[in-house]
Design an enzyme around this catalytic site. Structure first.
Site, PDB file in Angstrom:
ATOM      1  CD  GLU A  44     -23.977   7.274  21.632  1.00  0.00           C
ATOM      2  OE1 GLU A  44     -23.253   6.481  21.561  1.00  0.00           O
ATOM      3  OE2 GLU A  44     -23.987   8.286  21.955  1.00  0.00           O
ATOM      4  CE  LYS A 110     -19.521   5.951  19.749  1.00  0.00           C
ATOM      5  NZ  LYS A 110     -20.238   6.271  21.173  1.00  0.00           N
ATOM      6  CB  CYS A 144     -21.481   9.890  20.321  1.00  0.00           C
ATOM      7  SG  CYS A 144     -21.633  11.034  21.769  1.00  0.00           S
TER       8      CYS A 144
END
Length: 259
Positions: A44, A110, A144
């Protein structure tokens, strides 16, 4: 015969807010990348680390880091993937980008922003659940914190591989390992987790725990703690389909709507 998918995961340190240095370092790490690799995945925010300095560090989709990904994909004849801090239409996104050898790009923004790290104050969350196709594999990309939300990860019999790219801190490594296995088991899917190592400018430590997990929740390949390395695995679509056909869990799943 159904396609196999050969994936390389790059576990590495990241230089804080120094995209050129990180790109140079990643190229060095890729010197020994196997020629049969179909997809290489970086951690990331691989160009900057998990920084909130969006005005300083964010790039456009035609910026140097994306152009670098395009050159790498074309030169190596593989798909290159990783998340970047992207500026677009006045907003900032933690964007997981996939670049194909011919120059085609796909991406996922995300959705679950890490509010405890104030990510939600600087970035705009994605609204679309995205699927990426590489060979015969249908891939669900995540970034994540997304890993903690099983409803969002739920397999609607529409993906074969979940890929999570992360900056996941060492104190919560137990959760990382457990959740990767849980997502694999409950979704009858391969799961891949890519994490960084080292210490960032906020004093947060990362030990890696990059790994491949099979659909039964067994770790296939795992990187060593605190070590820069590339780990690879060849995923079999045939094996996955045989397992799903012999142990038919997904057709019994609850129906739901994700808003």
């Amino acid at each position: 015969m159904t396609d196999n998918l050969c994936i390389a995961l790059v576990q590495c340190e990241l230089v804080w807010e120094q995209p050129a240095e990180n790109r140079k370092h990643l190229l060095h790490l890729l010197d020994d990348l196997a020629s049969e690799t179909d997809l290489v995945v970086f951690p990331e925010m691989f160009a900057t680390g998990f920084s909130m300095q969006v005005e300083k560090c964010a790039e456009a989709m035609d910026g140097e880091s994306v152009q670098w990904m395009k050159r790498l994909a074309a030169d190596r004849r593989l798909v290159v993937a990783g998340s970047l801090m992207i500026r677009e239409h006045g907003n900032f996104f933690n964007r997981f980008i996939f670049v194909y050898p011919e120059g085609k790009m796909e991406y996922y923004d995300k959705r679950h922003l890490f509010s405890m790290g104030e990510e939600h104050l600087h970035f705009t969350g994605g609204q679309t659940r995205k699927l990426i196709q590489i060979k015969s594999f249908r891939i669900l990309p995540q970034v994540c914190y997304d890993l903690r939300f099983p409803v969002f990860s739920r397999n609607r019999q529409d993906y074969d591989l979940l890929i999570n790219t992360a900056n996941w801190p060492a104190p919560r490594r137990g959760a990382w390992k457990t959740l990767l296995k849980a997502r694999a088991i409950e979704n009858q899917s391969y799961v891949v987790g890519i994490n960084r190592i080292g210490r960032d400018a906020n004093g947060i430590n990362y030990v890696g725990d990059t790994c491949f997990v099979d659909p039964k929740g067994k770790v296939m390949v795992a990187a060593e703690d605190k070590k820069e390395q590339i780990i690879t695995a060849k995923l079999s679509k045939d094996s996955l389909e045989r397992f799903r056909n012999n142990f038919r869990v997904l057709p019994d799943a609850d129906d739901f709507q994700l808003t």
